[in-house]
Write an enzyme that holds these catalytic residues in place. Sequence first.
Site, PDB file in Angstrom:
ATOM      1  N   ASP A  71      55.985  37.642  45.603  1.00  0.00           N
ATOM      2  CA  ASP A  71      55.834  38.857  44.803  1.00  0.00           C
ATOM      3  C   ASP A  71      56.863  38.871  43.676  1.00  0.00           C
ATOM      4  O   ASP A  71      58.048  38.615  43.901  1.00  0.00           O
ATOM      5  CB  ASP A  71      56.048  40.106  45.655  1.00  0.00           C
ATOM      6  CG  ASP A  71      55.015  40.242  46.759  1.00  0.00           C
ATOM      7  OD1 ASP A  71      53.905  39.681  46.594  1.00  0.00           O
ATOM      8  OD2 ASP A  71      55.313  40.887  47.773  1.00  0.00           O
ATOM      9  N   ASP A  82      51.409  35.276  44.884  1.00  0.00           N
ATOM     10  CA  ASP A  82      50.883  36.427  45.604  1.00  0.00           C
ATOM     11  C   ASP A  82      50.783  37.609  44.640  1.00  0.00           C
ATOM     12  O   ASP A  82      50.215  37.480  43.570  1.00  0.00           O
ATOM     13  CB  ASP A  82      51.751  36.747  46.816  1.00  0.00           C
ATOM     14  CG  ASP A  82      51.047  37.658  47.808  1.00  0.00           C
ATOM     15  OD1 ASP A  82      49.840  37.903  47.673  1.00  0.00           O
ATOM     16  OD2 ASP A  82      51.710  38.151  48.743  1.00  0.00           O
ATOM     17  N   ASP A 111      54.109  44.860  44.618  1.00  0.00           N
ATOM     18  CA  ASP A 111      53.645  45.232  45.953  1.00  0.00           C
ATOM     19  C   ASP A 111      54.546  46.287  46.590  1.00  0.00           C
ATOM     20  O   ASP A 111      55.774  46.241  46.462  1.00  0.00           O
ATOM     21  CB  ASP A 111      53.615  44.002  46.865  1.00  0.00           C
ATOM     22  CG  ASP A 111      52.368  43.164  46.656  1.00  0.00           C
ATOM     23  OD1 ASP A 111      51.627  43.427  45.688  1.00  0.00           O
ATOM     24  OD2 ASP A 111      52.136  42.240  47.458  1.00  0.00           O
ATOM     25  N   ARG A 167      43.080  43.820  42.663  1.00  0.00           N
ATOM     26  CA  ARG A 167      44.252  44.633  43.029  1.00  0.00           C
ATOM     27  C   ARG A 167      44.990  45.162  41.802  1.00  0.00           C
ATOM     28  O   ARG A 167      46.125  44.783  41.531  1.00  0.00           O
ATOM     29  CB  ARG A 167      45.213  43.851  43.926  1.00  0.00           C
ATOM     30  CG  ARG A 167      44.590  43.335  45.199  1.00  0.00           C
ATOM     31  CD  ARG A 167      45.616  42.692  46.120  1.00  0.00           C
ATOM     32  NE  ARG A 167      45.002  42.175  47.324  1.00  0.00           N
ATOM     33  CZ  ARG A 167      45.664  41.616  48.335  1.00  0.00           C
ATOM     34  NH1 ARG A 167      46.984  41.499  48.265  1.00  0.00           N
ATOM     35  NH2 ARG A 167      45.024  41.177  49.407  1.00  0.00           N
TER      36      ARG A 167
END
Length: 511
Positions: A161, A190, A194, A243
Site C-alpha cells: 500500500d 496492492d 487503504d 476500488r
Amino acid sequence: MRRTLVRRLPAALVTVAVGVAAGVTLQGPRPAAAVGAATGYATQNGGTTGGAGGQTVRASTGTAIHAALCGRASSSTPLTIEVTGTINHGNTSKVSGSSCSTADGVIELKQISNVTIIGVGSGAVFDQVGIHIRDSRNIIIQNVTVRNVKKSGSPTSNGGDAIGMESAVRNVWVDHVTLEASGGESEGYDGLFDMKNDTQYVTLSYSILRNSGRGGLIGSSESDLSNGFVTFHHNLYQNIDSRTPLLRGGVAHVYNNSYVSLNESGINSRAGARAKVENNHFRDSKDVLGTFYTDERGYWQVSGNIFDNVTWSNPGSDNYPAGPNPTSITTVSIPYAYRLDGASCVPNVVGQTAGANTGLRVSDGSCSPQTPAPTTPAPTTPAPTTPPPSGTNLSLGAGADGSSKASGTSYGNVRDGDIATYWSPAGSTGSISIKWGSATRVSRVTIREPSGTQGSIGSWQLVNHDTGAVLASGAGAGAITFAATTLSKITFKINSSSGTPRVGEFETYAS
C-alpha cells in the site's frame, strides 16, 4: 481473479539514490503544521491539526524521519517534519526510542499522535517505500509523492500500500499527494490508499491516484465493518482497475472528484456501506458506481454527477451496477460545511489543483482555483460549535426512555437543561427517546455531548417511534433538521461510536 491494467502509462520512474545520513535540521516552533486547514470528516471527532504548535524539523532520509519521531519528548508531542529529496529503502532504517515504534523499509507512524509530514523544496518522493499509520491519531500528510510500493517482488514495503491505515486510527488528513503504481496485483502492487480495522474520520483531498489495479479500500473484508466517516474530494483517479474506493460498511462522502479510465469498476459500495456521491465527473470508464463482486449490497445517494462515455454491465448474482441511470437508494446526512464545484468544471479544477507540487492550490467552490495562505488550525479539542437554537426546547418537561443505560446514568438527564448530566448506553450503541403525552409537532433536533466527550457519537438515525420511519440519518452530534412531523415519541438511535457515547441534551423544537 483480477486482471492487470488494461491501459499503461510509462513504466516506473527510475529510483534516485540518495545518502543515508540521518541528519535532522531544527527549524524552530511554527504557528501552523500545514498549509490550509483540514476538510471533510477529518474536521470531526475533535478535528485534525497534526503537529500544529510544535517543533518543526527537516529530514531528507527515511531514517531522519524516524529519528525525528523518536526524538520527541513523548509519543504525543506535536511535531512537523518537512521532507525533501527521495526517501527509499537505502536510507530508511529503524530507529528506537520511547516515543516511537519504527521499522526498516517503511515510514512507520505507529502508536503516535499529533504529527505532520509535509513535502517542501523541489519535492518529496517516497520511492518504493510506503507510509504505514497504525494505532495513531491526528496525522497530516501533505505535498508528497509515494510511488511503486510493492507487496511482492523486490523490494517490498507496507504490504504493497502506498498509504495504509489500520488498528484504531483516528483523524487523518491526506492532502495534495500523488500516489501511483506501475501495474496491478500480478506486478506486485496492492492498494494506493487503504483503511481497515477501525479507521475513522479521514479525508483524502486534492490528490492523484493513478496507474494501479486498486485505488483503495475501507474495510479489509465483509466482516471488517468498524471503519468509516471518510471524505474524498477534488481527487483525480486515473487508469485504475477498481476500488475508487471499495467501501465495506461505514459512511463515505465522495464529491468533486475526476475519474478517468476506470477499467473494471469504480466506487464499490457493499456490505451495508452508504456513500454520498455528488458532483463528480466520470469519463471513459466502466461500472463507475454500484455493488460489485459480492451479493452483500451497499447503498448510495447521488446528485449532480456527469457520466461521459461510461459503460455499464448487466446486473448479475454478484454484480449490481448503479447505472445506466443512477438513482439514490439511501440518504446520507453530512455533518460539516463544504462548497461544491459544478461537475462540468471538475476536470479542469482538479487538473490545476490535485497532486504534489501544485502549489497546494484549492478550489474556492466556484470552479476557480486559488492558493491558500498558511492557516493556524483550530485546537485539537475544540469547544462545541453548535449554536443555541431559537425557540422553546420541547424536551424540557417531556418524558424520556431508551435502551439499556450505563451504570449511574439516567434517561432523564437528556431533558433536564443541564449539559453536565448525561445518558450513556451500556455499550457503544443504543437508543434514547423523548416522549410526550399527546401528539407534538417537531422539525428540528439538537444533540449535545458533554464537555470533553465531543466526537464520540458516530453514525445515527433519528426515528419516528410511532411509525418506525427514519426522519434523518448522519454522523456526529449537532443540529438536525427534517420535514415537520407530528408524533408522540422521537428516538435518537446511535449505530456506531468511538469509545462510549454520551448524550448531554436531546433538544427538540417545533421550527
